[in-house]
Scaffold this motif. Structure first.
Motif, mmCIF file in Angstrom:
data_model
loop_
_atom_site.group_PDB
_atom_site.id
_atom_site.type_symbol
_atom_site.label_atom_id
_atom_site.label_comp_id
_atom_site.label_asym_id
_atom_site.label_seq_id
_atom_site.Cartn_x
_atom_site.Cartn_y
_atom_site.Cartn_z
ATOM 1 N N ALA A 47 -9.067 1.570 -6.730
ATOM 2 C CA ALA A 47 -7.960 2.438 -6.307
ATOM 3 C C ALA A 47 -7.896 2.367 -4.785
ATOM 4 O O ALA A 47 -8.462 3.201 -4.080
ATOM 5 N N ASP A 60 -0.332 -0.227 -2.333
ATOM 6 C CA ASP A 60 -1.460 0.072 -3.238
ATOM 7 C C ASP A 60 -1.778 -1.149 -4.091
ATOM 8 O O ASP A 60 -0.893 -1.958 -4.386
ATOM 9 N N HIS A 64 -1.014 4.443 -8.861
ATOM 10 C CA HIS A 64 -1.903 5.362 -9.566
ATOM 11 C C HIS A 64 -1.184 6.698 -9.747
ATOM 12 O O HIS A 64 -0.628 7.238 -8.791
ATOM 13 N N THR A 429 -10.175 6.220 -15.776
ATOM 14 C CA THR A 429 -9.217 6.862 -14.879
ATOM 15 C C THR A 429 -9.953 7.367 -13.648
ATOM 16 O O THR A 429 -11.192 7.445 -13.627
ATOM 17 N N ILE A 430 -9.186 7.736 -12.659
ATOM 18 C CA ILE A 430 -9.761 8.363 -11.472
ATOM 19 C C ILE A 430 -10.545 9.611 -11.878
ATOM 20 O O ILE A 430 -11.640 9.860 -11.377
#
Ligand SMILES: Cc1cc2nc3c(=O)[nH]c(=O)nc-3n(C[C@H](O)[C@H](O)[C@H](O)COP(=O)(O)OP(=O)(O)OC[C@H]3O[C@@H](n4cnc5c(N)ncnc54)[C@H](O)[C@@H]3O)c2cc1C
Length: 452
Positions: A47, A60, A64, A429-430
């Protein structure tokens, strides 16, 4: 490495993605002096952002999207003073353009949960009444999940789970399948249902209206969290070094961190590297980790492809739209989110196992074709720049039969794991990465109550 490792830190964190940085920040909050070592020259791992050569814009590595139910991520952002680097909608609201070009908006209003969801679904013109009631009925299943009642079967795919719970083809096409593909980075027919059920339980199973709201970064990803995290860690006596590829040597259950000619033993280590980097991280007596390393090596990746398009004029009238059933499933207008700092559109292809092998030209043409068919304003506009970003190992596969995910504690004393692939129950995922970072930090603090 230039500076020696021997300004003895309390904890070493390997990897400066969301997991490593959130672990380091939490450790710093506990008063630990942390040394973060990152192999790449920039922070952020999967990310992150970089400068586009043609336009000079920060781009990016892929769009996201966060959700209001990313509670650990929002806590992390608050801790590092970066809460203002994301914009949270007040509730779930999303425009979808179906394959016939019909544009509708799902808007789940300000009312109390779950009434607002009910009203949103019942008023969504994309669905027939039969479809709407099917979607509403899913609320019971999601609330059961939230209470800890498993509604999925072992190795059941998302598609099988949705069908078993009466979801119609149209509800799947417009709602569940796009959501699953975005959240899991694998199609509903491929991904296991469990992690999706957990995402839905966190989005829709609480009384918090904003849990299902989309949260968009308003600055490039490295600025959003990585740079503020570094500032926080350094302000608390720690250090973040980039361009340092670390080896961990295991010797009679002693952990030695080796970076170039430098080595340090006897310091707790959080390995926050992705599953695919784990086998190369360790050397020496790796026998205690053999099951872990075998599982990591057997874990399959799932790619994401992004096409960035620069037009000679604005072509979108909102920040993002869903394009269900297409190769490019979402289009984001970075200008609308970043303000004057960006002028491109980002089109995302998740679950891009096949698409990622297409040529850049083919991907760009496909993106342009799909966008033109969906958005009339594109027809009169000229493309002035176009780029493709492939992330072949964007996430790990959650298909049935994939190895079980490990927990933060390992068979080696002083060695802890973090990363989106740790057993958080969430997909890659984050939020999974940050939760794992917090878990690892708390495990270190519990095991070593005072600095060594
Ligand atoms: C294109 C794309 C789109 C995505 N979209 C979303 C989204 O919309 N929402 C969402 O929540 N998630 C999304 N994700 C997933 C999310 O980015 C990841 O889950 C998360 O960033 C993983 O963080 P991590 O810290 O676990 O791992 P990483 O980000 O992979 O960080 C690990 C770090 O360890 C470093 N490292 C590896 N080996 C060593 C070594 N030997 N020594 C030192 N350092 C090492 C790596 O260089 C890396 O920086 C997306 C991912 C991609 C690629």
């Amino acid at each position: 490495m230039a500076a020696p490792l021997l300004t003895r830190p309390d904890v070493i964190v390997i990897g400066a993605g969301c997991a490593g940085l959130s672990a380091a920040v939490r450790l710093a909050q506990h008063g630990r002096r942390v040394l973060v070592l990152e192999a790449r020259s920039r922070l952020g791992g999967r990310a992150t952002a970089f400068k586009d050569r043609a336009t000079g814009e920060a781009v990016d590595n892929g769009q996201h999207v966060l959700l209001g139910c990313y509670t650990s991520t929002l806590t992390f952002l608050r801790a590092i003073g970066a809460e203002s680097h994301v914009r949270m909608a007040d509730e779930l609201a999303v425009t979808m353009i179906d394959q016939q070009g019909r544009r509708t908006r799902l808007h789940c209003g300000h009312g109390p949960v779950p009434l607002n969801l009910l009203v949103g679904l019942l008023q969504w013109p994309a669905l027939s009444w039969r479809d709407r009631w099917a979607a509403v009925a899913m609320g019971t299943v999601i609330r059961a999940e939230r209470r800890g009642v498993a509604t999925t079967l072992p190795d059941e795919t998302v598609a099988e789970w949705l069908t078993r719970h009466g979801q119609t083809p149209r509800v799947r096409e417009m709602l569940w399948d796009p959501l699953a593909l975005a959240a899991l980075n694998q199609p509903s027919e491929v991904a296991t249902a469990g992690p999706f059920a957990q995402v839905l339980a966190e989005m829709f199973g609480t009384r918090d209206r904003r849990a299902a709201a989309l949260v968009l970064p308003t600055v490039p990803l490295d600025e959003m969290y990585a740079a503020p995290a570094r500032t926080f860690i350094e302000a608390h006596g720690g250090e973040v070094r980039t361009g340092v590829t670390v080896q961990v040597v295991l010797d009679e259950r002693r952990v030695t961190v080796v970076a170039g000619a430098d080595a340090l033993s006897g310091v707790p280590v959080v390995a926050a590297v992705p599953w695919f980097a784990l086998p190369a991280l360790f050397s020496g007596d790796v026998a205690p980790l053999s099951a872990l390393l075998t599982a990591a090596a057997a874990t399959a990746p799932s790619p994401i492809a992004t096409v960035n398009l620069w037009f000679d004029r604005p072509v979108m009238d909102e920040a993002f739209v869903g394009l269900p059933g297409r190769v490019m499933q979402w289009a984001f207008d970075k200008r609308a989110v970043f303000g004057g700092r960006a002028s491109h559109l980002s089109l995302v292809s998740s679950g891009a196992a096949e698409v990622a092998s297409w040529t850049n030209q083919a991907l760009i043409e496909k993106a342009l074709h799909e966008l033109t068919a969906a958005l009339p304003a594109v027809r009169g506009a000229q493309v002035v720049n176009a780029t493709v970003i492939r992330e072949p190992r964007a996430t790990f596969s959650i298909a049935p039969g994939q190895p079980a995910r490990p927990s933060t504690a390992t068979a080696v004393a002083g060695l802890f794991l973090a990363g989106d692939w740790i057993a958080t129950g969430l997909p890659a995922t984050i939020e999974s990465a940050v939760r794992s970072g917090h878990l690892a930090a708390e495990a270190v603090v519990a095991r070593y109550p005072s600095s060594l």
